[in-house]
Design a protein around this motif. Sequence first.
Motif, short mmCIF file in Angstrom:
data_model
loop_
_atom_site.label_atom_id
_atom_site.label_comp_id
_atom_site.label_asym_id
_atom_site.label_seq_id
_atom_site.Cartn_x
_atom_site.Cartn_y
_atom_site.Cartn_z
N ARG A 78 -5.00 1.95 -2.16
CA ARG A 78 -4.37 1.06 -3.11
C ARG A 78 -5.33 0.75 -4.25
O ARG A 78 -6.40 0.16 -4.04
CB ARG A 78 -3.93 -0.25 -2.41
N LEU A 79 -4.96 1.19 -5.45
CA LEU A 79 -5.72 0.86 -6.63
C LEU A 79 -5.41 -0.59 -7.01
O LEU A 79 -4.25 -0.92 -7.29
CB LEU A 79 -5.35 1.80 -7.79
N ASP A 80 -6.43 -1.42 -6.99
CA ASP A 80 -6.20 -2.85 -7.04
C ASP A 80 -6.35 -3.42 -8.44
O ASP A 80 -7.41 -3.30 -9.08
CB ASP A 80 -7.18 -3.55 -6.09
N PHE A 81 -5.28 -4.05 -8.94
CA PHE A 81 -5.31 -4.78 -10.20
C PHE A 81 -5.28 -6.29 -9.96
O PHE A 81 -5.16 -7.05 -10.92
CB PHE A 81 -4.10 -4.39 -11.06
N GLU A 82 -5.41 -6.70 -8.70
CA GLU A 82 -5.37 -8.12 -8.40
C GLU A 82 -6.79 -8.64 -8.18
O GLU A 82 -7.62 -8.55 -9.08
CB GLU A 82 -4.46 -8.38 -7.18
N ASP A 83 -7.12 -9.13 -6.99
CA ASP A 83 -8.43 -9.72 -6.77
C ASP A 83 -9.57 -8.74 -7.08
O ASP A 83 -10.63 -9.15 -7.56
CB ASP A 83 -8.56 -10.21 -5.33
N GLY A 84 -9.37 -7.48 -6.79
CA GLY A 84 -10.43 -6.50 -7.01
C GLY A 84 -10.63 -6.11 -8.46
O GLY A 84 -11.59 -5.41 -8.79
N PHE A 85 -9.73 -6.55 -9.34
CA PHE A 85 -9.82 -6.22 -10.76
C PHE A 85 -10.08 -7.45 -11.60
O PHE A 85 -10.89 -7.44 -12.53
CB PHE A 85 -8.51 -5.54 -11.21
N GLY A 86 -9.38 -8.52 -11.28
CA GLY A 86 -9.58 -9.78 -11.98
C GLY A 86 -8.90 -9.82 -13.34
O GLY A 86 -8.08 -8.97 -13.68
N ASP A 91 11.97 4.69 11.08
CA ASP A 91 12.52 5.98 10.67
C ASP A 91 11.73 7.18 11.21
O ASP A 91 12.06 8.33 10.92
CB ASP A 91 12.63 6.07 9.14
N GLY A 92 10.67 6.92 11.97
CA GLY A 92 9.94 8.01 12.59
C GLY A 92 8.93 8.68 11.70
O GLY A 92 8.20 9.58 12.15
N SER A 93 8.85 8.28 10.44
CA SER A 93 7.87 8.89 9.55
C SER A 93 6.47 8.38 9.88
O SER A 93 6.29 7.40 10.60
CB SER A 93 8.21 8.59 8.09
N ARG A 94 5.50 9.06 9.36
CA ARG A 94 4.11 8.72 9.62
C ARG A 94 3.76 7.37 9.00
O ARG A 94 4.11 7.09 7.86
CB ARG A 94 3.21 9.80 9.02
N GLN A 95 3.06 6.55 9.74
CA GLN A 95 2.48 5.32 9.21
C GLN A 95 0.97 5.50 9.14
O GLN A 95 0.35 5.88 10.13
CB GLN A 95 2.80 4.11 10.10
N PRO A 96 0.36 5.23 7.98
CA PRO A 96 -1.09 5.36 7.92
C PRO A 96 -1.77 4.36 8.84
O PRO A 96 -1.24 3.28 9.11
CB PRO A 96 -1.41 5.06 6.45
N VAL A 97 -2.96 4.71 9.32
CA VAL A 97 -3.66 3.81 10.23
C VAL A 97 -4.42 2.72 9.48
O VAL A 97 -4.86 1.73 10.07
CB VAL A 97 -4.63 4.58 11.15
N HIS A 98 -4.57 2.93 8.16
CA HIS A 98 -5.32 1.94 7.37
C HIS A 98 -4.87 2.01 5.92
O HIS A 98 -4.18 2.93 5.50
CB HIS A 98 -6.83 2.18 7.47
N THR A 99 -5.27 0.98 5.16
CA THR A 99 -5.15 0.99 3.71
C THR A 99 -6.51 0.63 3.13
O THR A 99 -7.11 -0.37 3.52
CB THR A 99 -4.10 -0.03 3.22
N VAL A 100 -6.98 1.46 2.23
CA VAL A 100 -8.23 1.20 1.52
C VAL A 100 -7.90 0.57 0.18
O VAL A 100 -7.03 1.07 -0.55
CB VAL A 100 -9.04 2.50 1.32
N TYR A 101 -8.56 -0.53 -0.15
CA TYR A 101 -8.39 -1.20 -1.43
C TYR A 101 -9.62 -0.97 -2.29
O TYR A 101 -10.75 -1.14 -1.82
CB TYR A 101 -8.17 -2.71 -1.23
N VAL A 102 -9.40 -0.58 -3.56
CA VAL A 102 -10.51 -0.32 -4.47
C VAL A 102 -10.12 -0.80 -5.86
O VAL A 102 -8.95 -0.67 -6.26
CB VAL A 102 -10.86 1.18 -4.49
N PRO A 103 -11.02 -1.43 -6.62
CA PRO A 103 -10.70 -1.78 -8.00
C PRO A 103 -10.13 -0.58 -8.74
O PRO A 103 -10.66 0.54 -8.65
CB PRO A 103 -12.05 -2.23 -8.57
N ALA A 104 -9.06 -0.81 -9.47
CA ALA A 104 -8.27 0.30 -10.03
C ALA A 104 -9.09 1.23 -10.90
O ALA A 104 -8.86 2.45 -10.91
CB ALA A 104 -7.10 -0.25 -10.82
#
Length: 422
Positions: free
Chosen positions: A106-114, A34-47
């Motif tokens: 990405r605020l992580d509620f999975e592996d980074g949160f447990g 769709d031509g919109s911006r795609q971020p170059v990265h995603t940062v994951y951090v415990p929520a």
Amino acid sequence: MAATPSLSAADLAHIDGQLAATDRLLDRNYPGDDGSRQPVHTVYVPADRFSPSFAADWGAEALATVAAKGGFGKLADLLGQDAGLAEAVSTRVAAKLASEPIEDLRLDFEDGFGDRGDDAEDTAAVAAASAVAAAAAAGTAPPFIGIRFKCFEAATRARGLRTLDLFVSGLAAAGELPEGLILTLPKVTTVAQVQAMDFAVSRLETVHSLPAGRLRFEVQVETPQLILGPDGTSPVAQLPHAVPGRISGLHYGTYDYSASLQIAAEYQSMEHPVADFAKEVMQLAVAGTGIRLSDGSTNIIPVGDNVENAWQLHGRLVRRSLERGYYQGWDLHPAQLPSRFAATYAFYREGLPAAAARLRNYVERTEGGVMDEPATARALAAFVLRGVQCGAVGADEVLAGTGVDISHLTALAHPRLAASTS
């Protein structure tokens, strides 16, 4: 002599009828990017570690690491950049780390949160929604932001859905959802799990009076079962067509996927052959659908005495992904941001002169050493446009090199989109 075709109007109508289903499939399932911006990265951090100042804090830590390790010149040397390229890249990376160090969070509620128990996760989910809404209102949130909740396997399904519900409901109660809101469904193994996610977000849209399709989501490709199913087909190739328009991206999970294939920990990597195979299948699965791709992460972190080696490795892996058509990846630590942006900016700046010259020749119909077709011209324009969107290249440079402005460049990169809006 007037041309006289042999096929009658009835013949043509018959062919149109035969291909009506194909036309509908292409229109609905293969809309293109769709031509919109795609971020170059995603940062994951415990929520529970997120705050409205989080992105700025990471940017400051990244800049401090560069200063402590010899400056941007040293980083450029480690990444093999010559003096001219290094100067252009370093200036832009320093500005990026000061103004927008995280493009997607990405605020992580999975592996980074447990598993901390339901009460703790309920509290964290409500707090996360409040903090994201506050950051978005204050203008301190990254352009793209959201959560990763627990997967839809039986043991964690109810918990994942509850966290998703609390977070989205909290944002909706706070007002407008962040424009760049992204939700991430991890450890997907079957098409049915994605269909269940489609149902869940559709219900949330209805409950909160959101437009249909407002809540799109990413699928993490972390299991071999998603690449090759029990019937010998590829479930990941079915996803775009099982829930058309709902999936925004496929993200490769380096370590879960490698471990599932019994790769020894020492050899688990974004560039292992099993990773390349999975990512090639992912590329084929989403070609033409508009679904974006992201590579995974490296867990070799630039800290202590390992900063220089880790920067070299990360920079090389980022460049490798870009060359293979993966324009996004994961970052896990502030010290990875300098090498992420330095390698990314170098990729676009090094490729700009040749891409710009070929685009100019194509637009002006000038004969050159390469005769490009429309498909290649689209790829050239998309490459240059990505460079502009991430900050590697300036609009003035594009105009000087190609002879076209950004709106024309966008139309060249995404002609179907331009036609639909004209």
